[in-house]
Write an enzyme that holds these catalytic residues in place. Sequence first.
Site, PDB file in Angstrom:
ATOM      1  N   HIS B 278     -25.088   3.135  38.058  1.00  0.00           N
ATOM      2  CA  HIS B 278     -24.967   1.766  37.531  1.00  0.00           C
ATOM      3  C   HIS B 278     -26.312   1.036  37.522  1.00  0.00           C
ATOM      4  CE1 HIS B 278     -20.559   1.658  37.258  1.00  0.00           C
ATOM      5  NE2 HIS B 278     -20.555   2.411  38.345  1.00  0.00           N
ATOM      6  N   ASP B 331     -21.064   3.527  44.042  1.00  0.00           N
ATOM      7  CA  ASP B 331     -19.864   4.109  43.418  1.00  0.00           C
ATOM      8  C   ASP B 331     -20.224   4.900  42.163  1.00  0.00           C
ATOM      9  OD1 ASP B 331     -20.684   1.603  42.294  1.00  0.00           O
ATOM     10  OD2 ASP B 331     -18.858   1.619  41.082  1.00  0.00           O
ATOM     11  N   GLU B 332     -19.298   5.731  41.772  1.00  0.00           N
ATOM     12  CA  GLU B 332     -19.339   6.439  40.482  1.00  0.00           C
ATOM     13  C   GLU B 332     -20.703   7.060  40.185  1.00  0.00           C
ATOM     14  OE1 GLU B 332     -16.087   4.441  37.646  1.00  0.00           O
ATOM     15  OE2 GLU B 332     -17.796   3.106  37.953  1.00  0.00           O
ATOM     16  N   VAL B 333     -21.213   7.821  41.126  1.00  0.00           N
ATOM     17  CA  VAL B 333     -22.524   8.430  40.936  1.00  0.00           C
ATOM     18  C   VAL B 333     -22.356   9.829  40.340  1.00  0.00           C
ATOM     19  CG1 VAL B 333     -24.662   9.127  42.063  1.00  0.00           C
ATOM     20  CG2 VAL B 333     -23.402   7.112  42.882  1.00  0.00           C
TER      21      VAL B 333
END
Lengths: 550, 550
Positions: B278, B331-333
Amino acid sequence: MGKITVQRIFLGFLLQLIGLCAADLNRLNIWPMPVSVQYGHQSLYLSKEFVLKTEGTKYADASGILKDGFSRLLDVVEAAHVIELNYSHFDPSLLLQGIHVVILSPNDELQHGVDESYKLLVPMNRKPVYAHLEAQTVYGALHGLQTFSQCCQFNFTSRVIEVRQVPWTIIDQPRFSYRGLLIDTSRHYQPLPMIKRVIDSMVYAKLNVLHWHIVDSQSFPLEIPSYPKIWDGAYSIAERYTMADAAEIVRQVTYSCFSCYAQRRGINVLAEIDVPGHALSWGTGYPSLWPSKDCKEPLDVSNEFTFKVIDGILSDFSKVFKYRFIHLGGDEVNTSCWTTTPHIRNWLKQRGFNESEAYQYFVLRAQDIALSHGYEIVNWEETFNNFGNKLSRKTVVHNWLGGGVAKQVVAAGLRCIVSNQDKWYLDHLDTTWQEFYMNEPLTNITDPKQQKLLIGGEVCMWGEHIDGSDIEQTIWPRAAAAADLSFGLFCHLDVERLWTPYDKLAKDPRQITARLAHFRCLLNQRGVAAAPLAGPGRVAPEEPGSCYMQ
Amino acid sequence: MGKITVQRIFLGFLLQLIGLCAADLNRLNIWPMPVSVQYGHQSLYLSKEFVLKTEGTKYADASGILKDGFSRLLDVVEAAHVIELNYSHFDPSLLLQGIHVVILSPNDELQHGVDESYKLLVPMNRKPVYAHLEAQTVYGALHGLQTFSQCCQFNFTSRVIEVRQVPWTIIDQPRFSYRGLLIDTSRHYQPLPMIKRVIDSMVYAKLNVLHWHIVDSQSFPLEIPSYPKIWDGAYSIAERYTMADAAEIVRQVTYSCFSCYAQRRGINVLAEIDVPGHALSWGTGYPSLWPSKDCKEPLDVSNEFTFKVIDGILSDFSKVFKYRFIHLGGDEVNTSCWTTTPHIRNWLKQRGFNESEAYQYFVLRAQDIALSHGYEIVNWEETFNNFGNKLSRKTVVHNWLGGGVAKQVVAAGLRCIVSNQDKWYLDHLDTTWQEFYMNEPLTNITDPKQQKLLIGGEVCMWGEHIDGSDIEQTIWPRAAAAADLSFGLFCHLDVERLWTPYDKLAKDPRQITARLAHFRCLLNQRGVAAAPLAGPGRVAPEEPGSCYMQ
């Protein structure tokens, strides 16, 4: 230096058409576009003590309208970012010390047709440097301050407010004297702070009439002192306006009024009672206004009490609503209750009226009552369509059904306001801003005398699906498209519109998309929830991205 | 006299459970519901000169936090209608002369865990009559003023502000110390006035943490003085915040700050930089932060400059964002760019890291940097799910993926914030307010020590489809449902929730519908565009009708 010039009569002078639209017009982000704009490529910066100067003005500003307008100017230009007060590295000649406002009329009565013109200069190379704003009335000056605010933006390098594109010479006046927005507080109640927010946003787009459709079949939210039970027709005890609330919205008269919100911002309030249809809620407090308990509208035409109540309402209105016009509705009248209710059927028979004649009788009698209270009248177009030649000559016919009637109205010598529902109804979510923009009120009206009878237009925010949660983003940005058309006008269209038949006009609103997107982002910066341009009305942003591209 | 009482520790005293919820509880329209409420059936009226009295208080209010809070109280209660100042026919003993506020702590540092409790009394039959508000801190007092404002309403007969249901005895404190709302200024920029409006509305619902998800892949709107090119990643030059803007939102520190908006209203600001995923927008100004020009996120784990920039950002943050916590995302790596980019692949090989170990390395190193600047850390739950036992003990794990992880987090001795997306994501328009209300943060957590580690919850307003046009009505009223749960608690649920297993709790939110509808109408009255309750999120009113019924 860029140049937009339009041949236009202004402040008594005939301005010469000195050029066509310059190609760099797109760099201007003023909405609505002024009549004439000249600008340069330099910058000035607002001084820490940016002041209002009024030497030479004939307007005493006893009520503080100008002073408050100036204060709001500073509020809106300074709201977007924190000014970091480090002026030491500025050349003092680049600091704009204030704005010098000269108002020629001492009178601040707000009324239809008040002079709203102004001339705004932001010069370079004067010491000390002041912007100069000249206007006939304080209301023109407010428009000038609004335009000036749109020339201001935060500079992220110097951290102060920059006026770009200096020097500016702007000459401006509205194309139409009536630039309206309808709100509807019957289908849903709008709390006072919401109405004030709508008024604020109208100011930004230079709209000048709030058409307040106060009451309809669903609810009667307003206090009527002469008939104290009539607001029993409100949705709830909380969803009501006192007459003092109404005065607060409009202006100070006999009621206490702390801010007299609309008047102080140059906005007239056109109050409406829609009779004889759209009035079912009147009978909650006074059931005898209904034809019967089983058949509740239109209002009972046979009952003298009906006209007494209308007289009482307009008598109360006349103490608060000081606009020259009152709106008496008159649309969508289904008279079947009159013929199915025995006592009314008998009355019709005695009078020798058919339904249509009774409808005419009602409307004309209501008109007479309004005239007796000093009002001129606005009526929805069905009254004209049915008995146009009987209407008072003081009637303004309010178009809504579609295009075309305006031409007939002005040909008949009556005045007209355009709100054709296919183009200017904001509750029609599928009508795009481009359609709002391309709706020309003067379509097929070529005689200059008749053109003058077309006093303006109005966008309508009917309230069936509108409450405090969605009014702003349903109004904006589409109402702004109409405002541009009816206040200033994008030069290219304007030049042609004054001389060229409608069907030969440029019809591509793409050339103004960027400017409208800029205005909608400006509204967001000022706390107004204007929706993205891409898509129908009240659309959510489709995907992540810049405000200016959506 | 009605009575709501809940056994609760308050101000050091154990209050006894003295009754079950009374049946007339529904007549109370306070949101969120206080811990303990006693009320009567009489009325008082706000005097024309309703004053703030502070005799006996230990808080000097040098910064005016209390004074301004009192002034805002008057603004909101007087905004809905015009007060008509005719007090002559009132019995003076019915006029409430003011509110006497006693604050026990001289300190107004706002921080996690600050005492927010208050006790509010509105007595009868004292001469002169004053409301009495006692609180440990000024922030508790602000909550008390907010509650008092909700006891006030305009009386249409007397035309003044009435305090109904007097005498009042309200004892209150939050159930959770962290009651958050996330806003996302990366997917869409939110102008400063919009953020301030959100903060205002949070105050009404007694939320106390604005989680500012400042930056994400799409844009980097905030100035970072240590790395001045990083906001080149903004959508446009206009869609940026200076660090002074951030300070304005948060509080005064080294930057100029005119109103220090959030702090003065008792709201902490939790700033987030979401790393290493992100973060694509970081590379616009500093392309070496990208693994490569063809593969732009996560941030380059192999580049020391990456951690220098994080250190610079947190160093700059530490001057403005004084909340104990900083949010580091995590998150969401998707680490595929690390293995496909040769220089990073080589680096992984040298270090002997697989992708997962590299992700852990990044997160823990960022945590160390944050700790070095004095912050405790919030990380999204993937960090816990992948290497929970490696996280700093100063980590608060931020749940989002679903229910269940909170129990594991607190069992592991770490703190937790609940935001499970199936219930508390505001951008999930199909999640109803009932689902927001019924989401219990302490589900399956029964050990009181573990319950204490659950510091609270947060509703998340992700910005993919949210800009200045639709943020308010997407947040409200659903966020209020969570606020009621996490501040006060509807007595019936609360009493049971403290002793009863979750699966035996009452699960019917119908009993609070009328109270929530009242609160959403109150928000509208205060200019907040809260949407109707009927239907999914951000729904337009389905048909004409009263605000209280939609």
